[in-house]
Design a protein around this motif. Structure first.
Motif, short mmCIF file in Angstrom:
data_model
loop_
_atom_site.label_atom_id
_atom_site.label_comp_id
_atom_site.label_asym_id
_atom_site.label_seq_id
_atom_site.Cartn_x
_atom_site.Cartn_y
_atom_site.Cartn_z
N TYR A 1 36.27 35.18 41.32
CA TYR A 1 37.40 36.11 41.20
C TYR A 1 38.53 35.47 40.38
O TYR A 1 39.04 36.07 39.44
N GLY B 1 35.28 42.81 51.92
CA GLY B 1 35.62 43.10 50.53
C GLY B 1 34.79 42.29 49.56
O GLY B 1 34.49 41.13 49.80
N GLY C 1 35.59 44.90 44.53
CA GLY C 1 36.70 45.54 45.24
C GLY C 1 38.01 44.82 45.01
O GLY C 1 39.06 45.44 44.81
N ARG C 2 37.97 43.49 45.02
CA ARG C 2 39.18 42.71 44.75
C ARG C 2 39.70 42.94 43.34
O ARG C 2 40.90 43.02 43.11
N VAL D 1 39.24 45.65 41.50
CA VAL D 1 39.81 47.01 41.46
C VAL D 1 41.21 47.00 42.07
O VAL D 1 42.15 47.56 41.50
N ARG D 2 41.35 46.35 43.22
CA ARG D 2 42.66 46.30 43.89
C ARG D 2 43.70 45.55 43.08
O ARG D 2 44.90 45.80 43.21
N ALA D 3 43.26 44.60 42.22
CA ALA D 3 44.22 43.87 41.38
C ALA D 3 44.95 44.84 40.46
O ALA D 3 46.11 44.62 40.11
N GLY D 4 44.29 45.93 40.08
CA GLY D 4 44.92 47.00 39.30
C GLY D 4 45.42 46.61 37.93
O GLY D 4 46.34 47.22 37.40
N LYS D 5 44.82 45.61 37.30
CA LYS D 5 45.28 45.14 36.00
C LYS D 5 44.54 45.78 34.82
O LYS D 5 45.07 45.85 33.73
#
Length: 147
Positions: free
Chosen positions: A100, A129, A133-134, A136-140
């Motif tokens: 990650y 998770g 998923g991590r 996607v959640r970072a949203g960058k």
């Protein structure tokens, strides 16, 4: 200029991470096809990683680190042959550490427009998770998760 700014219609740089698992290889193939169709630059990342538990067994860490490096080199070789077969240019990048962290670091360094990864096959990831998923959640960046 990134691929999602005004006046463009697709990603300019696509990052995919492969680890030799079937889903990561599918993700790599999907990313290669996307890069070919979009005329985008493709970054193929492999991350050599060892278990944190390896440090607990005397002498295990060097052996496991070497094995992880060899696996990453094998995956890089497969990726190179695949790109050559498709007559695609792409960059093969090998790093060591946490997958990650290394994906995020490379994506930020290269200002990628999209990330493509394979879905986790591990049952426990549904609870705690997954890597995908991590990301996607970072949203960058847009993240495509390939089953």
């Amino acid at each position: 200029m990134t691929g999602f700014e005004l006046g463009t219609d697709g990603p300019g740089t696509i990052l995919t991470a492969v680890d030799g698992s079937i889903t990561s290889l599918r993700a790599g193939a999907y990313a290669a096809g996307l890069a070919r169709r979009q005329h985008a630059h493709l970054l193929v990342l492999t991350v050599a990683t060892t278990s944190p538990l390896a440090a607990m067994a005397p002498g295990a860490l060097p052996v496991l680190t070497e094995a992880a490096g060899e696996l990453a080199a094998d995956v890089q070789g497969e990726a190179r042959r695949y790109l050559e077969d498709l007559e695609l240019t792409g960059e093969l990048i090998a790093r060591q550490g946490d997958p990650y962290t290394e994906i995020v670091r490379l994506a930020d360094e290269r200002r990628v427009d999209a990330v493509v990864v394979g879905a986790s096959m591990k049952a426990g990831h549904r609870l705690v998770g997954s890597l995908a998923g991590r990301l996607v959640r970072a949203g960058k960046w847009p993240v495509t998760v390939v089953p």
